[in-house]
Motif scaffolding. Sequence first.
Motif, PDB file in Angstrom:
ATOM      1  N   PHE A 356     -42.156  -6.816  41.730  1.00  0.00           N
ATOM      2  CA  PHE A 356     -42.130  -5.970  42.918  1.00  0.00           C
ATOM      3  C   PHE A 356     -42.587  -6.734  44.159  1.00  0.00           C
ATOM      4  O   PHE A 356     -42.059  -6.540  45.253  1.00  0.00           O
ATOM      5  N   ARG A 357     -43.579  -7.617  43.970  1.00  0.00           N
ATOM      6  CA  ARG A 357     -44.061  -8.400  45.111  1.00  0.00           C
ATOM      7  C   ARG A 357     -42.949  -9.331  45.622  1.00  0.00           C
ATOM      8  O   ARG A 357     -42.746  -9.471  46.826  1.00  0.00           O
ATOM      9  N   ALA A 358     -42.232  -9.946  44.699  1.00  0.00           N
ATOM     10  CA  ALA A 358     -41.134 -10.823  45.100  1.00  0.00           C
ATOM     11  C   ALA A 358     -40.042 -10.036  45.831  1.00  0.00           C
ATOM     12  O   ALA A 358     -39.495 -10.485  46.834  1.00  0.00           O
ATOM     13  N   MET A 359     -39.741  -8.835  45.357  1.00  0.00           N
ATOM     14  CA  MET A 359     -38.730  -7.999  45.999  1.00  0.00           C
ATOM     15  C   MET A 359     -39.178  -7.574  47.393  1.00  0.00           C
ATOM     16  O   MET A 359     -38.368  -7.460  48.314  1.00  0.00           O
ATOM     17  N   HIS A 360     -40.479  -7.341  47.549  1.00  0.00           N
ATOM     18  CA  HIS A 360     -41.013  -6.869  48.830  1.00  0.00           C
ATOM     19  C   HIS A 360     -41.135  -7.995  49.846  1.00  0.00           C
ATOM     20  O   HIS A 360     -40.883  -7.793  51.043  1.00  0.00           O
ATOM     21  N   GLU A 361     -41.477  -9.199  49.376  1.00  0.00           N
ATOM     22  CA  GLU A 361     -41.770 -10.290  50.304  1.00  0.00           C
ATOM     23  C   GLU A 361     -40.576 -11.180  50.593  1.00  0.00           C
ATOM     24  O   GLU A 361     -40.605 -11.954  51.553  1.00  0.00           O
ATOM     25  N   ASP A 362     -39.539 -11.096  49.780  1.00  0.00           N
ATOM     26  CA  ASP A 362     -38.385 -11.950  50.036  1.00  0.00           C
ATOM     27  C   ASP A 362     -37.745 -11.577  51.374  1.00  0.00           C
ATOM     28  O   ASP A 362     -37.387 -10.413  51.593  1.00  0.00           O
ATOM     29  N   PRO A 363     -37.580 -12.532  52.308  1.00  0.00           N
ATOM     30  CA  PRO A 363     -37.071 -12.187  53.650  1.00  0.00           C
ATOM     31  C   PRO A 363     -35.620 -11.732  53.654  1.00  0.00           C
ATOM     32  O   PRO A 363     -35.194 -11.025  54.569  1.00  0.00           O
ATOM     33  N   SER A 368     -38.475  -2.300  51.120  1.00  0.00           N
ATOM     34  CA  SER A 368     -39.655  -1.499  51.437  1.00  0.00           C
ATOM     35  C   SER A 368     -40.240  -0.972  50.133  1.00  0.00           C
ATOM     36  O   SER A 368     -39.613  -1.037  49.074  1.00  0.00           O
ATOM     37  N   MET A 369     -41.456  -0.421  50.209  1.00  0.00           N
ATOM     38  CA  MET A 369     -42.052   0.175  49.017  1.00  0.00           C
ATOM     39  C   MET A 369     -41.216   1.367  48.544  1.00  0.00           C
ATOM     40  O   MET A 369     -41.145   1.651  47.350  1.00  0.00           O
ATOM     41  N   GLY A 370     -40.570   2.039  49.518  1.00  0.00           N
ATOM     42  CA  GLY A 370     -39.696   3.145  49.148  1.00  0.00           C
ATOM     43  C   GLY A 370     -38.488   2.662  48.351  1.00  0.00           C
ATOM     44  O   GLY A 370     -38.074   3.302  47.379  1.00  0.00           O
ATOM     45  N   ASP A 371     -37.915   1.527  48.761  1.00  0.00           N
ATOM     46  CA  ASP A 371     -36.781   0.953  48.027  1.00  0.00           C
ATOM     47  C   ASP A 371     -37.197   0.614  46.601  1.00  0.00           C
ATOM     48  O   ASP A 371     -36.482   0.932  45.633  1.00  0.00           O
ATOM     49  N   ILE A 372     -38.349  -0.039  46.473  1.00  0.00           N
ATOM     50  CA  ILE A 372     -38.825  -0.454  45.154  1.00  0.00           C
ATOM     51  C   ILE A 372     -39.122   0.770  44.294  1.00  0.00           C
ATOM     52  O   ILE A 372     -38.760   0.831  43.111  1.00  0.00           O
ATOM     53  N   GLY A 373     -39.752   1.770  44.910  1.00  0.00           N
ATOM     54  CA  GLY A 373     -40.063   2.984  44.172  1.00  0.00           C
ATOM     55  C   GLY A 373     -38.812   3.686  43.680  1.00  0.00           C
ATOM     56  O   GLY A 373     -38.762   4.182  42.547  1.00  0.00           O
ATOM     57  N   ASP A 374     -37.777   3.708  44.516  1.00  0.00           N
ATOM     58  CA  ASP A 374     -36.517   4.347  44.128  1.00  0.00           C
ATOM     59  C   ASP A 374     -35.901   3.643  42.924  1.00  0.00           C
ATOM     60  O   ASP A 374     -35.408   4.293  41.996  1.00  0.00           O
ATOM     61  N   ILE A 375     -35.942   2.329  42.926  1.00  0.00           N
ATOM     62  CA  ILE A 375     -35.340   1.567  41.841  1.00  0.00           C
ATOM     63  C   ILE A 375     -36.181   1.632  40.573  1.00  0.00           C
ATOM     64  O   ILE A 375     -35.654   1.722  39.461  1.00  0.00           O
ATOM     65  N   ALA A 376     -37.515   1.599  40.735  1.00  0.00           N
ATOM     66  CA  ALA A 376     -38.410   1.598  39.573  1.00  0.00           C
ATOM     67  C   ALA A 376     -38.720   2.999  39.067  1.00  0.00           C
ATOM     68  O   ALA A 376     -39.330   3.149  37.999  1.00  0.00           O
ATOM     69  N   GLY A 377     -38.332   4.026  39.828  1.00  0.00           N
ATOM     70  CA  GLY A 377     -38.646   5.389  39.425  1.00  0.00           C
ATOM     71  C   GLY A 377     -40.111   5.726  39.606  1.00  0.00           C
ATOM     72  O   GLY A 377     -40.683   6.498  38.825  1.00  0.00           O
ATOM     73  N   LYS A 378     -40.751   5.139  40.628  1.00  0.00           N
ATOM     74  CA  LYS A 378     -42.175   5.382  40.912  1.00  0.00           C
ATOM     75  C   LYS A 378     -42.323   5.856  42.353  1.00  0.00           C
ATOM     76  O   LYS A 378     -41.452   5.621  43.190  1.00  0.00           O
ATOM     77  N   ASP A 379     -43.457   6.500  42.645  1.00  0.00           N
ATOM     78  CA  ASP A 379     -43.696   6.880  44.038  1.00  0.00           C
ATOM     79  C   ASP A 379     -44.269   5.689  44.804  1.00  0.00           C
ATOM     80  O   ASP A 379     -44.725   4.700  44.219  1.00  0.00           O
ATOM     81  N   LYS A 380     -44.260   5.804  46.143  1.00  0.00           N
ATOM     82  CA  LYS A 380     -44.665   4.685  46.984  1.00  0.00           C
ATOM     83  C   LYS A 380     -46.127   4.303  46.771  1.00  0.00           C
ATOM     84  O   LYS A 380     -46.485   3.124  46.838  1.00  0.00           O
ATOM     85  N   SER A 381     -46.999   5.267  46.519  1.00  0.00           N
ATOM     86  CA  SER A 381     -48.421   4.953  46.327  1.00  0.00           C
ATOM     87  C   SER A 381     -48.614   4.114  45.064  1.00  0.00           C
ATOM     88  O   SER A 381     -49.436   3.192  45.039  1.00  0.00           O
ATOM     89  N   THR A 382     -47.848   4.421  44.031  1.00  0.00           N
ATOM     90  CA  THR A 382     -47.937   3.632  42.801  1.00  0.00           C
ATOM     91  C   THR A 382     -47.466   2.207  43.053  1.00  0.00           C
ATOM     92  O   THR A 382     -48.095   1.243  42.614  1.00  0.00           O
ATOM     93  N   ILE A 383     -46.361   2.089  43.783  1.00  0.00           N
ATOM     94  CA  ILE A 383     -45.841   0.753  44.106  1.00  0.00           C
ATOM     95  C   ILE A 383     -46.854  -0.009  44.945  1.00  0.00           C
ATOM     96  O   ILE A 383     -47.078  -1.203  44.743  1.00  0.00           O
ATOM     97  N   SER A 384     -47.500   0.680  45.873  1.00  0.00           N
ATOM     98  CA  SER A 384     -48.502   0.041  46.717  1.00  0.00           C
ATOM     99  C   SER A 384     -49.639  -0.511  45.872  1.00  0.00           C
ATOM    100  O   SER A 384     -50.123  -1.629  46.112  1.00  0.00           O
ATOM    101  N   ARG A 385     -50.090   0.253  44.870  1.00  0.00           N
ATOM    102  CA  ARG A 385     -51.163  -0.219  43.992  1.00  0.00           C
ATOM    103  C   ARG A 385     -50.701  -1.432  43.190  1.00  0.00           C
ATOM    104  O   ARG A 385     -51.445  -2.383  43.021  1.00  0.00           O
ATOM    105  N   TRP A 386     -49.448  -1.376  42.721  1.00  0.00           N
ATOM    106  CA  TRP A 386     -48.927  -2.489  41.929  1.00  0.00           C
ATOM    107  C   TRP A 386     -48.804  -3.744  42.792  1.00  0.00           C
ATOM    108  O   TRP A 386     -49.059  -4.850  42.322  1.00  0.00           O
TER     109      TRP A 386
END
Length: 402
Positions: A356-363, A368-386
């Motif tokens: 998730f960090r690589a997906m978020h930081e790759d230019p 966004s955390m919302g994009d990652i959450g949508d793909i991983a099936g998690k909410d944004k707060s969970t992604i933020s913790r991860w």
Amino acid sequence: MEYFSIIQALCRAAMAEPSPALRKQVERLRDALSKDGEEKQAASLGGILAAAERLKEMAPSRIERSRATLSGEVLGRNTPVPVDRETSAPLAEIIFPAEINADSPLFNPTVAQAVSTIVDEWTNFEALSVVDISPAKTCLVYGAPGTGKTRLALWIARKLDLPVILVKLDGLVSSFLGTTARNIGNLFTFANRYRCVLLLDEFDAIAKVRDDPQEVGEIKRVVNALLQNLDVRQNIGLTIGITNHPKLLDPAVWRRFEIQLEIPKPDFAVRKAIAQHFMPPVQAPDNHLRLIAWFTEGSTGAEIEALVRTYKKATTVREEDRRGLLDTLRQFATLNAARIQSERRALLFDDPANLFRAMHEDPVLAFSMGDIGDIAGKDKSTISRWLGRQGGKSGDGEVTHG
């Protein structure tokens, strides 16, 4: 309508050489006038549209004029192709324009522009002849397997409305001494007789370096025969050679081609466009297309198409068997290990926090955390913790900042 005479003049001038988009806008204006009760003005535009259509039907197209300047006979569906004397196997396959996919291959803007110049030269044959210039008649297309080289050559032939004589050169090679060179001569004699695009696929099968110590003297005779026939054909039709192995080609072969076009592996934008092209009728979210493009870095169009097929299967099976995108990517990477770059493949099977960090930081991906959450099936707060998990583990097993 005030100033209609000016609008009428503009429409008449524009319809002298209209694009489909321009014609559509004139039709919309005519329909709007008619709807507003301006029947006389609508009829005037209707007359301009009808006149433009008649001119289009009466005037030969630029391609038709170009074809008229080509020497040679018309290649028909019943035209017999030459065969190998020893095996009776046909030396070529004939493909007609109507049988070729009309969709333009997807390349980066630089390659796309270069390809368009090839087509433009041939469709402006007469204009070039006025200044004593002819379009390029030989083109070597090279690059990794699966990058769309053969599809590009066929598409060019369709745009020029010319049949293709498709030759897989490895099929010309015979175990009988002298037969291969004879096959090449017979093939070129046949192609030189007709208006066509001669497409020499797997070009390196014959056009090898003549001083290769692994080859016997026969290969030298074969390459010489090929060079001689290419020289004869230089002023006849369009010849396209295709190879996956440009380093194997004899230097003298390179000099026979006016255009030497390298097809690179697709960049991120092209990979996303390829995924989108092969996705219908499935409607994939944009962030899914972007992630597919990101994970296929270094892949060819054919490999991206294979991944899209896997994605479509995973989204259309029974509900209980459906896979999320990340699971689908892991499945594909397992069954097609060589098709996914090792670094990206490792991320798929690593700690999700690292992925998730690589997906978020790759230019390029910039999820966004919302994009990652949508793909991983998690909410944004969970992604933020991860995303915050790094360094050593805390007492509850969570990874914390060091």
